[in-house]
Design an enzyme around this catalytic site. Structure first.
Site, mmCIF file in Angstrom:
data_model
loop_
_atom_site.group_PDB
_atom_site.id
_atom_site.type_symbol
_atom_site.label_atom_id
_atom_site.label_comp_id
_atom_site.label_asym_id
_atom_site.label_seq_id
_atom_site.Cartn_x
_atom_site.Cartn_y
_atom_site.Cartn_z
ATOM 1 N N ASP A 40 4.459 -0.505 -8.152
ATOM 2 C CA ASP A 40 3.456 0.550 -8.765
ATOM 3 C C ASP A 40 2.915 -0.019 -9.888
ATOM 4 O O ASP A 40 1.811 0.213 -10.641
ATOM 5 C CB ASP A 40 4.156 2.087 -8.678
ATOM 6 C CG ASP A 40 2.978 2.636 -9.078
ATOM 7 O OD1 ASP A 40 1.903 2.966 -8.829
ATOM 8 O OD2 ASP A 40 3.441 3.468 -10.339
ATOM 9 N N GLU A 112 2.998 -1.323 -2.032
ATOM 10 C CA GLU A 112 3.481 -1.466 -3.678
ATOM 11 C C GLU A 112 4.829 -2.351 -3.682
ATOM 12 O O GLU A 112 5.155 -2.845 -4.408
ATOM 13 C CB GLU A 112 3.798 -0.094 -4.256
ATOM 14 C CG GLU A 112 2.558 0.874 -4.438
ATOM 15 C CD GLU A 112 2.610 2.279 -5.094
ATOM 16 O OE1 GLU A 112 2.126 2.557 -5.958
ATOM 17 O OE2 GLU A 112 3.980 2.864 -4.644
#
Length: 192
Positions: A40, A112
């Site tokens: 992320d 992610e």
């Protein structure tokens, strides 16, 4: 797309859901949650750098809105689906039976996690090269233009320089009533 991991265990971990780890306690497996956390941050950094360079006229607020539209669950699900990531996820039986492979949050997390694994395995340059293929072309073709209000950007630019007034004229309407497309002519009357 040819990506070869130096540490295949990282790739394996990126696609390992916690439900799978919980059902296979006798073997040593690590789920993808920590990689998701890292991915992320790497994704936000990479997208921020790209937008900062690509749109020098955009304000901080506009860049933030655009990045948020790109690095959000629906967008990440789109990228994961285009890469068929769902078919590679290791899931526990319960998660499998309840449709985990197609669950948006799970797919976004796997995307992610993959970014985090690629970063740990090879560094930032290969991540950016991957995003150059998978993500950045979508920005270039306007996939996120619903966030980029070009009319407001143009008005702000003209107003910042106190350089005249803009007027707009709709010259064409097309498409069905629920999804109209308007072609507009913009006129700029320069201030003397």
């Amino acid at each position: 797309m040819n990506i070869h991991f130096k540490q295949p265990a990282l790739l394996y971990q990126a696609f390992t859901h916690s439900s799978y780890v919980n059902e296979h306690r006798r073997r040593y497996y690590t789920d993808n949650e920590r990689l998701e956390f890292l991915g992320d941050a790497v994704l936000e950094l990479s997208v921020s750098h790209y937008l900062f360079s690509k749109y020098p006229q955009m304000s901080e607020g506009e860049l933030t809105k655009l990045r948020a539209a790109i690095v959000c669950e629906p967008s990440l699900v789109l990228f994961a689906n285009e890469l068929d990531f769902g078919q590679y996820i290791l899931l526990g039986k319960g998660e499998e039976l309840t449709g985990g492979r197609t669950r948006p949050a799970l797919l976004a997390d796997v995307f992610e996690s993959f970014i985090g694994a690629l970063y740990l395995d090879q560094g930032l340059e290969p991540v950016v090269a991957f995003l150059d293929i998978v993500l950045f072309p979508k920005v270039e073709t306007g996939a996120f233009s619903h966030v980029m209000d070009y009319k407001s950007q143009l008005q702000e630019l003209v107003q910042q320089k106190n350089n005249g007034a803009l007027s707009y004229e709709i010259i064409e309407e097309k498409g069905p009533a629920h999804s109209r497309i308007f072609v507009t002519r913009c006129r700029w009357q320069r201030k003397n």
